[in-house]
Enzyme design. Structure first.
Site, PDB file in Angstrom:
ATOM      1  N   GLU A 194     100.489  28.474  33.640  1.00 24.05           N
ATOM      2  CA  GLU A 194     100.615  26.620  33.681  1.00 24.05           C
ATOM      3  C   GLU A 194     101.780  26.681  34.017  1.00 24.05           C
ATOM      4  O   GLU A 194     102.913  26.673  33.658  1.00 24.05           O
ATOM      5  CB  GLU A 194     100.480  26.365  32.500  1.00 24.05           C
ATOM      6  CG  GLU A 194      99.524  25.085  32.568  1.00 24.05           C
ATOM      7  CD  GLU A 194      99.469  24.570  30.710  1.00 24.05           C
ATOM      8  OE1 GLU A 194      98.315  25.073  30.495  1.00 24.05           O
ATOM      9  OE2 GLU A 194      99.731  23.006  30.692  1.00 24.05           O
ATOM     10  N   ASP A 249     103.551  22.623  34.730  1.00 26.43           N
ATOM     11  CA  ASP A 249     102.941  21.337  33.992  1.00 26.43           C
ATOM     12  C   ASP A 249     103.893  20.279  34.997  1.00 26.43           C
ATOM     13  O   ASP A 249     105.641  20.114  34.476  1.00 26.43           O
ATOM     14  CB  ASP A 249     102.810  20.892  33.005  1.00 26.43           C
ATOM     15  CG  ASP A 249     102.078  21.489  32.037  1.00 26.43           C
ATOM     16  OD1 ASP A 249     100.782  22.071  32.974  1.00 26.43           O
ATOM     17  OD2 ASP A 249     102.714  22.595  30.879  1.00 26.43           O
ATOM     18  N   GLU A 263     103.442  16.003  33.174  1.00 29.46           N
ATOM     19  CA  GLU A 263     103.085  15.450  32.228  1.00 29.46           C
ATOM     20  C   GLU A 263     104.132  13.772  31.968  1.00 29.46           C
ATOM     21  O   GLU A 263     104.859  14.303  32.212  1.00 29.46           O
ATOM     22  CB  GLU A 263     102.961  15.805  31.299  1.00 29.46           C
ATOM     23  CG  GLU A 263     102.110  17.193  31.175  1.00 29.46           C
ATOM     24  CD  GLU A 263     101.275  18.066  29.771  1.00 29.46           C
ATOM     25  OE1 GLU A 263     100.477  17.933  29.796  1.00 29.46           O
ATOM     26  OE2 GLU A 263     101.827  18.733  29.384  1.00 29.46           O
TER      27      GLU A 263
END
Ligand SMILES: *[C@@H]1O[C@H](CO)[C@@H](O)[C@H](O)[C@H]1NC(C)=O
Length: 282
Positions: A104, A106, A108
């Site tokens: 993953e 990210d 955010e």
């Protein structure tokens, strides 16, 4: 040709946007994504599929995912975040593979009470393990205008870019035993959800549901990569992002962003890593 994540060639970037507008390279939310979560809270606003909004209320958030999976690629979108009191909300744009040992990458954005800055949280997971957080405050208010967020993921590195400015590089350090996301195809995801407990230091600031629904907007979606189909990946020929690296100027920009705007770096968290920084940090 350079990737449009790269601000060093503004003229070329403008040219690429011009091409986008006649539809040659354009990503389209209609064509490229599914709004897979939120029961009508995610909406595409125009026929071309250029503008999408996600919303969050007491009952649910919402999100979309790319139809295609990629093994390496460049994922770019413009986002305008929840304005006003956004405490407890999290707006995301990330790549993720399925399964228990997922990879993953990210972006955010943790909301905050009015007048206080958002925190941009970045992380990289390999085989289900993250622990590589770097957080930033931004040098602009991300709720007033759209800004361009980009993840470049190639065999040598992951680069996080904002408005063409690289803020973080995660290099492939497999040669010294640090796992790198290199064999699990990922999908692109975006979401708006409530994470009061995580986003506001243990729920210190409450989400103000009287301001709901909260809305974040996405536009100019542009994801290209080595498309994964039937267990095989096919890469565009000579794609600039596939070999992209940071030159002297790019490295200086990372230094600028990290020295002025970084608010948390796992590499320097001695409490968490009392026996020394993780290998890839040094
Ligand atoms: C909210 O703003 C304060 C500064 O006013 C900052 O210390 C805090 O980290 C911010 N919280 C989030 C979740 O961004």
């Amino acid at each position: 040709m350079k990737s449009s994540c790269d601000a060093r060639f503004p003229f070329l970037t403008l040219f690429l946007f011009a091409v986008h507008s006649v539809g040659v390279y354009a990503g389209s939310f209609h064509k490229d994504v599914q709004i897979h979560w939120g029961d009508g809270r995610g909406k595409i606003h125009d026929n071309l599929g250029n503008l999408l909004s996600l919303s969050l209320d007491k009952f649910s958030g919402s999100g979309f995912q790319s139809n295609q999976e990629f093994l390496y690629g460049k994922a770019e979108v413009q986002m305008k975040l929840v304005p006003g009191n956004s405490a407890g909300t999290v707006t995301t744009f990330y790549l993720k593979s399925p399964g228990l040992t997922w990879d993953e990458i990210d972006f955010e954005f943790l909301g905050n009470i009015s007048g206080h800055p958002y925190t941009l949280h970045t992380n990289v997971y390999t085989k289900g393990t993250g622990d590589k957080e770097q957080q930033f405050h931004l040098w602009f208010d991300p709720t007033i205008d759209f800004h361009t967020y980009c993840i470049t993921w190639n065999p040598q590195r992951v680069i996080f870019t904002i408005d063409g400015i690289p803020i973080r590089e995660f290099k492939n350090s497999a040669s010294i035993g640090v796992p790198f996301p290199n064999d699990q195809p990922m999908r692109l995801y975006a979401s708006l959800w409530e994470a009061e407990h995580w986003a506001t230091r243990g729920g210190l600031e409450k989400t103000d549901w009287s301001k709901a629904p909260f809305t974040a907007s996405y536009r100019n979606y542009n994801v290209e990569g080595c498309v994964w189909l039937n267990g095989k990946s096919s890469c565009p020929v000579n794609a600039p992002w596939f070999t992209q690296e940071l030159d002297f100027k790019g490295k200086n920009r990372v230094k600028w962003a990290q020295s002025k705007y970084m608010v948390y770096n796992y590499c320097t968290d001695k409490k968490r890593f009392p026996r020394g920084a993780p290998q890839e940090c040094t």
